[in-house]
Design an enzyme around this catalytic site. Structure first.
Site, PDB file in Angstrom:
ATOM      1  N   TRP A  11       0.814  -1.225   0.000  1.00 18.18           N
ATOM      2  CA  TRP A  11       0.000   0.000   0.000  1.00 18.18           C
ATOM      3  C   TRP A  11       0.842   1.268   0.000  1.00 18.18           C
ATOM      4  O   TRP A  11       0.311   2.367  -0.065  1.00 18.18           O
ATOM      5  CB  TRP A  11      -0.942  -0.007   1.220  1.00 18.18           C
ATOM      6  CG  TRP A  11      -2.131  -0.893   1.032  1.00 18.18           C
ATOM      7  CD1 TRP A  11      -2.495  -1.556  -0.106  1.00 18.18           C
ATOM      8  CD2 TRP A  11      -3.143  -1.200   2.007  1.00 18.18           C
ATOM      9  NE1 TRP A  11      -3.654  -2.259   0.104  1.00 18.18           N
ATOM     10  CE2 TRP A  11      -4.070  -2.059   1.386  1.00 18.18           C
ATOM     11  CE3 TRP A  11      -3.342  -0.839   3.342  1.00 18.18           C
ATOM     12  CZ2 TRP A  11      -5.201  -2.556   2.051  1.00 18.18           C
ATOM     13  CZ3 TRP A  11      -4.458  -1.333   4.007  1.00 18.18           C
ATOM     14  CH2 TRP A  11      -5.379  -2.185   3.371  1.00 18.18           C
ATOM     15  N   LYS A  12       2.130   1.136   0.127  1.00 13.54           N
ATOM     16  CA  LYS A  12       3.019   2.310   0.107  1.00 13.54           C
ATOM     17  C   LYS A  12       2.483   3.386   1.056  1.00 13.54           C
ATOM     18  O   LYS A  12       1.973   3.050   2.115  1.00 13.54           O
ATOM     19  CB  LYS A  12       3.184   2.813  -1.336  1.00 13.54           C
ATOM     20  CG  LYS A  12       3.538   1.665  -2.289  1.00 13.54           C
ATOM     21  CD  LYS A  12       3.959   2.110  -3.643  1.00 13.54           C
ATOM     22  CE  LYS A  12       4.266   0.879  -4.492  1.00 13.54           C
ATOM     23  NZ  LYS A  12       4.813   1.189  -5.791  1.00 13.54           N
ATOM     24  N   HIS A  95      12.905  -2.566  -1.369  1.00 16.09           N
ATOM     25  CA  HIS A  95      11.989  -2.144  -2.427  1.00 16.09           C
ATOM     26  C   HIS A  95      12.668  -1.055  -3.258  1.00 16.09           C
ATOM     27  O   HIS A  95      13.426  -0.241  -2.721  1.00 16.09           O
ATOM     28  CB  HIS A  95      10.690  -1.614  -1.816  1.00 16.09           C
ATOM     29  CG  HIS A  95       9.650  -1.336  -2.856  1.00 16.09           C
ATOM     30  ND1 HIS A  95       9.644  -0.174  -3.584  1.00 16.09           N
ATOM     31  CD2 HIS A  95       8.623  -2.086  -3.321  1.00 16.09           C
ATOM     32  CE1 HIS A  95       8.644  -0.210  -4.449  1.00 16.09           C
ATOM     33  NE2 HIS A  95       8.004  -1.365  -4.313  1.00 16.09           N
ATOM     34  N   GLU A 167      11.089  -7.206  -9.292  1.00 15.02           N
ATOM     35  CA  GLU A 167      10.320  -6.018  -9.635  1.00 15.02           C
ATOM     36  C   GLU A 167      11.184  -5.087 -10.487  1.00 15.02           C
ATOM     37  O   GLU A 167      11.930  -4.257  -9.947  1.00 15.02           O
ATOM     38  CB  GLU A 167       9.905  -5.258  -8.375  1.00 15.02           C
ATOM     39  CG  GLU A 167       8.935  -6.000  -7.497  1.00 15.02           C
ATOM     40  CD  GLU A 167       8.092  -5.024  -6.679  1.00 15.02           C
ATOM     41  OE1 GLU A 167       6.875  -5.046  -6.848  1.00 15.02           O
ATOM     42  OE2 GLU A 167       8.656  -4.242  -5.913  1.00 15.02           O
ATOM     43  N   SER A 213       3.255  -3.031 -11.850  1.00 16.39           N
ATOM     44  CA  SER A 213       2.033  -2.741 -12.616  1.00 16.39           C
ATOM     45  C   SER A 213       1.145  -3.974 -12.831  1.00 16.39           C
ATOM     46  O   SER A 213       0.536  -4.119 -13.891  1.00 16.39           O
ATOM     47  CB  SER A 213       2.368  -2.085 -13.957  1.00 16.39           C
ATOM     48  OG  SER A 213       2.952  -0.817 -13.745  1.00 16.39           O
ATOM     49  N   GLY A 234       1.047  -3.231  -6.192  1.00 15.43           N
ATOM     50  CA  GLY A 234       0.978  -1.875  -5.643  1.00 15.43           C
ATOM     51  C   GLY A 234      -0.371  -1.248  -5.935  1.00 15.43           C
ATOM     52  O   GLY A 234      -1.359  -1.502  -5.248  1.00 15.43           O
TER      53      GLY A 234
HETATM   54  P1  PGA Z   1       2.730  -1.219  -8.785  1.00  9.25           P
HETATM   55  O1  PGA Z   1       3.726  -1.337  -7.536  1.00  9.25           O
HETATM   56  O2  PGA Z   1       1.902  -2.499  -8.809  1.00  9.25           O
HETATM   57  O3  PGA Z   1       1.888  -0.005  -8.518  1.00  9.25           O
HETATM   58  O4  PGA Z   1       3.571  -1.108 -10.003  1.00  9.25           O
HETATM   59  C1  PGA Z   1       4.374  -2.540  -7.238  1.00  9.25           C
HETATM   60  C2  PGA Z   1       5.378  -2.342  -6.130  1.00  9.25           C
HETATM   61  O5  PGA Z   1       5.958  -1.249  -6.050  1.00  9.25           O
HETATM   62  O6  PGA Z   1       5.624  -3.229  -5.317  1.00  9.25           O
END
Ligand code: PGA
Length: 259
Positions: A11-12, A95, A167, A213, A234
């Protein structure tokens, strides 16, 4: 760890405590408990204590988005693995936003992996190349270096609790998700590196996830991809319906594999 598909919501810096709590409340009603899928939510650090009491731990585990590697001391603004012990089961480590926005060095990343393990928290080591590294043909070199460095002090036994998330930096938050071919190739390479460091058994057992994404549309094909054991999601994890559907998809692919 590979017996379960791991679906992690990152969720950042989104949702306050109330929004996080409401999300979890509605989300739990939507998903079933599946033996073949482990759903993990990485909320804001502020919501971790409240959610650790609220969540049905049979359905959802919590992850920290980051932690500091010293157990205690004069480190203003930091939260240690020791302080997170008992509140989270997992921690995202390295990350790309930590590496590239906050300049987190490799030495901290490997110390964080160690700190998590020392405190009974499963590290999810995030690795991946930038767009320019990919365009210069350096993807494998970057993955090699990040694995070798991040796992330097880890034993084969400790690898049982570690997951690796591939990632690619250029795919994160851009809508520009990596092709299945590129993901399959990168994950094959990652397993080969793990094999080189820890042997075939560990390489065969370690969970490797894809992130970047991921959407409901693309989730199924990644989960079907050979060697992919889960997803780090994300943006799409902020949408209740979409994330619940992604978790359901993981259950379907998981049970298909088990047959
Ligand atoms: P995102 O983020 O799915 O919005 O690209 C993935 C992540 O940063 O772990």
């Amino acid at each position: 760890m590979r017996d379960k598909k791991l679906i992690i919501a990152n969720w950042k810096m989104h949702f306050n405590i109330h929004e996080a709590s409401l999300f979890v409340h509605s989300f739990e009603a939507k998903i079933k408990q599946h033996r073949d899928v482990q759903v993990v939510i990485a909320p804001t650090m502020l919501a971790v204590p409240a959610l650790s009491i609220q969540v049905d731990h049979r359905k959802i585990k919590l992850a920290a988005q980051n932690l500091y590697w010293r157990d205690s001391g004069p480190y203003t603004g930091e939260v240690s693995a020791n302080q997170l012990r008992g509140l989270v089961d997992y921690a995202l480590i390295g990350h790309s936003e930590r590496r590239h926005i906050f300049g987190e060095p490799e030495r901290d990343i490997r110390n964080k992996v160690q700190a998590a393990i020392r405190n009974g928290i499963k590290p999810v080591l995030c690795i991946g190349e930038t767009a320019s590294e990919r365009s210069m043909g350096e993807t494998q070199e970057v993955l090699h270096d990040q694995i070798a460095s991040g796992l330097r002090n880890v034993t084969a036994e400790e690898m049982e609790s570690i997951a690796i998330a591939y990632e690619p930096v250029w795919a994160i938050g851009t809508g520009n998700n990596a092709s299945i071919h590129d993901v399959a190739e990168a994950i094959k390479f990652i397993r080969a590196q793990v094999k080189h460091l820890f042997g075939a058994k560990v390489a065969g057992d370690v969970s490797v996830l894809y992130g970047g994404s991921v959407s409901l549309d693309s989730a199924g094909s990644y989960l079907d991809c050979d060697g992919v054991d889960g997803l780090l999601v994300g943006g799409a994890s902020l949408n209740l319906e979409e994330f619940a559907e992604i978790c359901k998809k993981a259950h379907k692919t998981g049970s298909a594999l088990a047959k």
